[in-house]
Enzyme design. Structure first.
Site, PDB file in Angstrom:
ATOM      1  N   CYS A  14       0.582  -1.461  -0.025  1.00  0.00           N
ATOM      2  CA  CYS A  14      -0.121  -0.019  -0.015  1.00  0.00           C
ATOM      3  C   CYS A  14       1.006   1.251  -0.044  1.00  0.00           C
ATOM      4  O   CYS A  14       1.500   1.410   0.780  1.00  0.00           O
ATOM      5  CB  CYS A  14      -0.786  -0.191   1.308  1.00  0.00           C
ATOM      6  SG  CYS A  14      -1.886   1.499   1.685  1.00  0.00           S
ATOM      7  N   SER A  15       0.748   2.072  -0.887  1.00  0.00           N
ATOM      8  CA  SER A  15       1.480   3.329  -1.038  1.00  0.00           C
ATOM      9  C   SER A  15       1.113   4.231   0.112  1.00  0.00           C
ATOM     10  O   SER A  15       2.078   4.851   0.650  1.00  0.00           O
ATOM     11  CB  SER A  15       1.211   4.234  -2.329  1.00  0.00           C
ATOM     12  OG  SER A  15      -0.168   4.659  -2.305  1.00  0.00           O
TER      13      SER A  15
END
Length: 114
Positions: free
Chosen positions: A9-10
């Site tokens: 997840c960024s």
């Protein structure tokens, strides 16, 4: 300090990087591999200052729809989060008795102030 982290997840990666930029090396919990228990979810909600599991639920996930969780009661949601950690909003960062969601990552900055 602990972060419930998903390296794919960024936002989670950005939150972890922000903490590290401020000299914090949190305990990294890959919650998909080490899911929180229902009791830990309850504690996280209390630290977030809410009683509503929707505050930490990814309602856009297919599993949310597939399990018919729209309109579900609190107990049903907590059971679903404990059983299906991909439903957890990320990242969750906790320091003592306080917690925030790192969406956006800057949400964690108040935890660094004390």
């Amino acid at each position: 300090m602990e972060i419930w982290h998903n390296p794919r997840c960024s936002k989670s990666r950005a939150t972890l990087a922000l903490l590290q930029e401020h000299g914090v090396e949190p305990t990294v919990r890959r919650y998909l591999d080490d899911p929180p228990t229902r009791a830990e979810l309850e504690d996280a909600l209390a630290a977030l200052g809410t009683d509503d599991p929707l505050a930490i639920t990814r309602t856009g996930e297919a599993a949310f729809r597939e399990q018919g969780l729209q309109g579900a009661d609190r107990d049903t949601l907590l059971d679903a989060l404990a059983a299906e950690p991909k439903l957890l909003e990320r990242p969750l960062v906790r320091s003592g008795d306080r917690a925030v969601l790192g969406r956006p990552p800057e949400n964690v900055l108040p935890l660094l102030e004390g």
